[in-house]
Design an enzyme around this catalytic site. Structure first.
Site, PDB file in Angstrom:
ATOM      1  N   GLU A  82       0.862  -1.184   0.000  1.00 54.81           N
ATOM      2  CA  GLU A  82       0.000   0.000   0.000  1.00 54.81           C
ATOM      3  C   GLU A  82       0.899   1.235   0.000  1.00 54.81           C
ATOM      4  OE1 GLU A  82      -4.161  -1.405   2.025  1.00 54.81           O
ATOM      5  OE2 GLU A  82      -2.619  -0.766   3.423  1.00 54.81           O
ATOM      6  N   HIS A 118      -9.498   9.160   2.458  1.00 52.59           N
ATOM      7  CA  HIS A 118      -9.058   8.036   1.616  1.00 52.59           C
ATOM      8  C   HIS A 118      -9.321   8.403   0.162  1.00 52.59           C
ATOM      9  CE1 HIS A 118      -8.433   4.067   0.007  1.00 52.59           C
ATOM     10  NE2 HIS A 118      -8.065   3.627   1.201  1.00 52.59           N
ATOM     11  N   ARG A 164      -1.404   8.887   0.909  1.00 52.39           N
ATOM     12  CA  ARG A 164      -2.820   9.166   0.648  1.00 52.39           C
ATOM     13  C   ARG A 164      -3.144  10.633   0.471  1.00 52.39           C
ATOM     14  NH1 ARG A 164      -5.693   4.906   4.721  1.00 52.39           N
ATOM     15  NH2 ARG A 164      -4.880   3.153   3.554  1.00 52.39           N
ATOM     16  N   HIS A 189     -11.909   9.323   6.162  1.00 55.42           N
ATOM     17  CA  HIS A 189     -11.627   7.917   6.439  1.00 55.42           C
ATOM     18  C   HIS A 189     -11.155   7.679   7.863  1.00 55.42           C
ATOM     19  CE1 HIS A 189     -10.509   3.826   5.494  1.00 55.42           C
ATOM     20  NE2 HIS A 189      -9.231   4.031   5.749  1.00 55.42           N
ATOM     21  N   ARG A 202      -1.299   9.128   8.408  1.00 55.25           N
ATOM     22  CA  ARG A 202      -1.168   7.729   8.827  1.00 55.25           C
ATOM     23  C   ARG A 202      -0.682   6.867   7.676  1.00 55.25           C
ATOM     24  NH1 ARG A 202      -4.694   3.124   8.665  1.00 55.25           N
ATOM     25  NH2 ARG A 202      -6.323   4.429   7.759  1.00 55.25           N
TER      26      ARG A 202
HETATM   27  P1  FAD Z   1     -14.118   0.688  15.897  1.00 58.40           P
HETATM   28  O1  FAD Z   1     -13.807  -0.607  15.297  1.00 58.40           O
HETATM   29  O2  FAD Z   1     -14.647   1.755  14.997  1.00 58.40           O
HETATM   30  O3  FAD Z   1     -15.174   0.402  17.055  1.00 58.40           O
HETATM   31  C1  FAD Z   1     -15.807   1.459  17.742  1.00 58.40           C
HETATM   32  C2  FAD Z   1     -16.752   0.868  18.762  1.00 58.40           C
HETATM   33  O4  FAD Z   1     -17.193   1.902  19.640  1.00 58.40           O
HETATM   34  C3  FAD Z   1     -18.015   0.239  18.193  1.00 58.40           C
HETATM   35  O5  FAD Z   1     -18.258  -0.965  18.880  1.00 58.40           O
HETATM   36  C4  FAD Z   1     -19.113   1.247  18.525  1.00 58.40           C
HETATM   37  O6  FAD Z   1     -20.376   0.649  18.700  1.00 58.40           O
HETATM   38  C5  FAD Z   1     -18.586   1.778  19.855  1.00 58.40           C
HETATM   39  N1  FAD Z   1     -19.097   3.088  20.246  1.00 58.40           N
HETATM   40  C6  FAD Z   1     -18.868   4.300  19.674  1.00 58.40           C
HETATM   41  N2  FAD Z   1     -19.509   5.265  20.364  1.00 58.40           N
HETATM   42  C7  FAD Z   1     -20.146   4.650  21.395  1.00 58.40           C
HETATM   43  C8  FAD Z   1     -20.960   5.103  22.445  1.00 58.40           C
HETATM   44  N3  FAD Z   1     -21.304   6.395  22.603  1.00 58.40           N
HETATM   45  N4  FAD Z   1     -21.454   4.193  23.327  1.00 58.40           N
HETATM   46  C9  FAD Z   1     -21.164   2.865  23.189  1.00 58.40           C
HETATM   47  N5  FAD Z   1     -20.388   2.380  22.205  1.00 58.40           N
HETATM   48  C10 FAD Z   1     -19.884   3.266  21.328  1.00 58.40           C
HETATM   49  N6  FAD Z   1      -7.066   0.228   9.132  1.00 58.40           N
HETATM   50  C11 FAD Z   1      -6.049  -0.626   8.881  1.00 58.40           C
HETATM   51  O7  FAD Z   1      -5.058  -0.661   9.623  1.00 58.40           O
HETATM   52  N7  FAD Z   1      -6.116  -1.461   7.808  1.00 58.40           N
HETATM   53  C12 FAD Z   1      -7.179  -1.482   6.962  1.00 58.40           C
HETATM   54  O8  FAD Z   1      -7.204  -2.261   6.029  1.00 58.40           O
HETATM   55  C13 FAD Z   1      -8.237  -0.582   7.200  1.00 58.40           C
HETATM   56  N8  FAD Z   1      -9.314  -0.535   6.367  1.00 58.40           N
HETATM   57  C14 FAD Z   1     -10.361   0.260   6.699  1.00 58.40           C
HETATM   58  C15 FAD Z   1     -11.512   0.235   5.901  1.00 58.40           C
HETATM   59  C16 FAD Z   1     -12.622   0.983   6.237  1.00 58.40           C
HETATM   60  C17 FAD Z   1     -13.859   0.948   5.378  1.00 58.40           C
HETATM   61  C18 FAD Z   1     -12.581   1.802   7.396  1.00 58.40           C
HETATM   62  C19 FAD Z   1     -13.778   2.626   7.777  1.00 58.40           C
HETATM   63  C20 FAD Z   1     -11.444   1.855   8.178  1.00 58.40           C
HETATM   64  C21 FAD Z   1     -10.332   1.091   7.836  1.00 58.40           C
HETATM   65  N9  FAD Z   1      -9.184   1.109   8.614  1.00 58.40           N
HETATM   66  C22 FAD Z   1      -8.157   0.258   8.340  1.00 58.40           C
HETATM   67  C23 FAD Z   1      -9.153   1.856   9.872  1.00 58.40           C
HETATM   68  C24 FAD Z   1      -9.434   0.874  11.028  1.00 58.40           C
HETATM   69  O9  FAD Z   1     -10.395  -0.059  10.603  1.00 58.40           O
HETATM   70  C25 FAD Z   1      -9.944   1.588  12.261  1.00 58.40           C
HETATM   71  O10 FAD Z   1      -9.091   2.646  12.593  1.00 58.40           O
HETATM   72  C26 FAD Z   1     -10.007   0.623  13.441  1.00 58.40           C
HETATM   73  O11 FAD Z   1     -10.752  -0.523  13.089  1.00 58.40           O
HETATM   74  C27 FAD Z   1     -10.639   1.303  14.626  1.00 58.40           C
HETATM   75  O12 FAD Z   1     -10.833   0.336  15.632  1.00 58.40           O
HETATM   76  P2  FAD Z   1     -11.433   0.782  17.015  1.00 58.40           P
HETATM   77  O13 FAD Z   1     -11.520  -0.433  17.852  1.00 58.40           O
HETATM   78  O14 FAD Z   1     -10.690   1.946  17.528  1.00 58.40           O
HETATM   79  O15 FAD Z   1     -12.902   1.329  16.678  1.00 58.40           O
HETATM   80  C1  SIN Z   2      -7.498   0.319   2.574  1.00 61.53           C
HETATM   81  O1  SIN Z   2      -7.707  -0.886   2.452  1.00 61.53           O
HETATM   82  O2  SIN Z   2      -7.232   1.063   1.644  1.00 61.53           O
HETATM   83  C2  SIN Z   2      -7.595   0.909   3.939  1.00 61.53           C
HETATM   84  C3  SIN Z   2      -6.345   0.683   4.653  1.00 61.53           C
HETATM   85  C4  SIN Z   2      -6.214   1.625   5.786  1.00 61.53           C
HETATM   86  O3  SIN Z   2      -7.074   2.458   6.034  1.00 61.53           O
HETATM   87  O4  SIN Z   2      -5.173   1.549   6.447  1.00 61.53           O
END
Ligand code: FAD
Ligand code: SIN
Length: 541
Positions: free
Chosen positions: A132, A248, A294, A355, A390
């Site tokens: 990537e 993104h 990006r 993103h 990032r």
């Molecule tokens: P999340 O997985 O977003 O979880 C948040 C949680 O908080 C959820 O359970 C939600 O219900 C809860 N929550 C929020 N507010 C409240 C509230 N008020 N009360 C109770 N619960 C609440 N990163 C990579 O490294 N590689 C990738 O390939 C990649 N691809 C991505 C693709 C997409 C489409 C997206 C959107 C992001 C991607 N990212 C990627 C970024 C990465 O997925 C996220 O940064 C990471 O998953 C965040 O994890 P997290 O546990 O912090 O939050």
């Molecule tokens: C992607 O698959 O392009 C998302 C990867 C990332 O957000 O790190």
């Protein structure tokens, strides 16, 4: 006009004296990669409650596509991953933090394998690495092609499911953080039955994810509205680098389609960007062309869209043999097919969208915030790993590493605090304000459109000032209101966050990483530091 942020009034058609109380050692708010990883560690010695505002799969983790950047290839090295991360961070990544997260990463990855996660392998049985933007070599491990997040989420959900020390509360919306002096923390929680409970804990971990839904165009799912930043801000925690929002470059742009991500790894596997005239253009903007960082790709796309007066650009994957794209990217293939896009013969219409929040609640590598017994991990937290931009696929890595550390540290704090909890009424001056004439969805949509237009990929002082005025005006009649649904509280959180982001973006008078100021187009030595913002006075506690 009212002061732009007021302490949230808690009570929902009842006095706090009548609210039920629940108790646990560690309260985790969020059930994505960071929250579940934290819960697993905390549960080795403590009772843990995990809250999620929707079901367990509601966050961004479930949707992650590209993979996890982690040094597990035999010819890869920590030094190379560190160097790529620092280069992408444009002078603001913290070298010690970068080293800690990258060197702890392989252990967290091996645990996922032990818990049953399956990552894609070559015919010879070795892990298959993809490339990537910003990575100097293929280093990203992925699962089921482009379903990495779903594999990680399923693995972590299975690991917590049978753990007797972990209780998952679904459809439990954390309205706000609460405190009892300095010893107990917790949250006011609106539960599935529509009631409100005070959930007390000896330590609390915020793992609420990012805030993409603050922008009209986003890759993020509906639950990702930034509540955690607003809660932490109201509680007086320090937030940093809130102006740095990563856009993104390639999100599907078809009328009526959700803004589904088209993974960067599609370009890693040779996908080419073309403008509306069918011409490749990235080679004119950066030596790494489609695999430039990006921010560079997003801005190049915006320039080409303006130049050709088009609403989007095109992603060309027709170089892949028929069947190969569907096999490597099954999720993306199926989304495109739903909109009659045959990727083997036609180009995919794409444009950038919000993103990832690079900034967040300031934490150290153990997930400690500036508030005692409040921890944060995952996208809501800012460790300083990402700097001003990032590196692709570094966020799942960070969520797993900091989640693990925060879980362990929160459990240690809980163990050292055995004082009995006092059943406080936290506020008993509930005064219903005006009747419910406000159409919450209308303000929410207007706010998202405003943020996209004025606080999006390209910013300037005039637009930022206009955004601030509009946010202030909405705050003047939304913040003082008493809501009794998550949608209302979410709107208050989004307004709080919009103000924090806009103020931070206005203050940083330079262009660095993902923060692009048209009126200050260069990096400034004066801004060779993190920005910091916190609530000045705390009327509530
Ligand atoms: P999340 O997985 O977003 O979880 C948040 C949680 O908080 C959820 O359970 C939600 O219900 C809860 N929550 C929020 N507010 C409240 C509230 N008020 N009360 C109770 N619960 C609440 N990163 C990579 O490294 N590689 C990738 O390939 C990649 N691809 C991505 C693709 C997409 C489409 C997206 C959107 C992001 C991607 N990212 C990627 C970024 C990465 O997925 C996220 O940064 C990471 O998953 C965040 O994890 P997290 O546990 O912090 O939050
Ligand atoms: C992607 O698959 O392009 C998302 C990867 C990332 O957000 O790190």
């Amino acid at each position: 006009m009212k002061k732009y942020i007021e302490p949230r009034r808690y009570l929902v058609n009842c006095s706090s004296r009548s609210l039920p109380h629940i108790f646990t050692d560690v309260l985790v708010i969020g059930s994505g990669a960071a929250g579940l990883r934290a819960a697993i560690d905390a549960a080795t010695t403590c009772r843990v409650i995990v809250l999620t505002k929707d079901d367990q799969l509601a966050g961004s983790t479930q949707h992650a596509q590209g993979g996890i950047a982690v040094v597990v290839g035999s010819d890869d090295s920590f030094e190379e991953h560190i160097s790529d991360t620092l280069a992408t961070g444009q002078g603001l990544s913290e070298p010690d933090v970068v080293r800690t997260i990258i060197t702890e990463g392989p252990e967290r990855f091996r645990e996922l394998l032990e818990w049953g996660a399956e990552f894609d392998r070559t015919a010879a049985g070795d892990l298959d690495f993809t490339l990537e933007g910003g990575h100097s070599r293929p280093r990203i491990v992925h699962a089921r092609g482009d379903a990495t997040g779903s594999e990680i989420q399923a693995t972590l959900c299975a690991a917590v499911r049978d753990n007797p020390n972990i209780r998952i509360m679904e459809h439990a919306f954390a309205v706000d953080l609460v405190t009892d002096g300095n010893l107990w923390r917790g949250a006011l929680v609106h539960n599935e039955e529509g009631g409100v409970v005070l959930s007390w804990a000896r330590a609390t971990i915020l793992a609420t994810g990012g805030c993409g839904m603050l922008f009209r165009e986003t890759t993020n799912p509906a639950a990702v509205t930034g509540d955690g930043y607003a809660m932490a801000y109201r509680a007086g925690a320090e937030l940093q680098d809130m102006e740095f929002i990563q856009f993104h470059p390639t999100t599907l742009y078809v009328a009526g389609a959700s803004r589904a991500l088209i993974s960067e790894s599609v370009r890693g596997e040779g996908g080419k960007l073309r403008n509306d005239l069918g011409e490749r253009f990235m080679q004119h903007y950066h030596p790494d062309a489609e695999l430039a960082p990006r921010d560079v790709v997003s801005r190049a796309i915006i320039t080409e869209m303006k130049r050709t007066q088009a609403t989007n650009v095109l992603l060309d994957v027709t170089h892949m043999p028929p069947g190969a794209f569907a096999e490597r990217f099954p999720t993306i293939y199926s989304i495109c097919r739903d909109f009659d896009i045959d990727v083997t013969t036609s180009f995919i219409p794409v444009r950038p969208s919000a993103h990832y929040m690079v900034g967040g609640v300031k934490v150290d590598t153990q997930g400690r915030t500036s508030i005692d017994r409040l921890f944060a991990a995952g996208e809501v937290a800012s460790t300083g790993l990402h700097g001003a931009n990032r590196l692709a696929s570094n966020s799942l890595l960070e969520a797993l590493v900091i989640g693990h550390n925060a879980g362990r540290m929160a459990a240690a704090h809980a163990a050292s605090n055995q004082e009995p909890v006092v059943r406080h009424a936290i506020i008993d001056d509930f005064q219903p304000e005006r009747p419910g004439t406000l159409i919450v969805a209308d303000v929410t949509n207007s706010l998202r459109a405003l943020m996209w237009r004025y606080v999006g990929i390209e910013r300037n002082s005039e637009d930022l000032a206009a955004a601030e005025r509009a946010v202030d005006s909405w705050c003047s009649y939304v913040m003082a209101r008493e809501f009794d649904t998550p949608e209302g509280w979410q709107l208050q959180d989004m307004l709080t966050l919009a103000k924090v982001i806009t103020v931070s973006a206005r203050r940083r008078t330079e262009t660095r990483g993902v923060h692009c100021r048209e009126d200050f187009p260069k990096i400034s030595e004066q801004w060779q530091h993190h920005s910091s913002i916190r609530r000045k006075e705390d009327k509530r506690r």
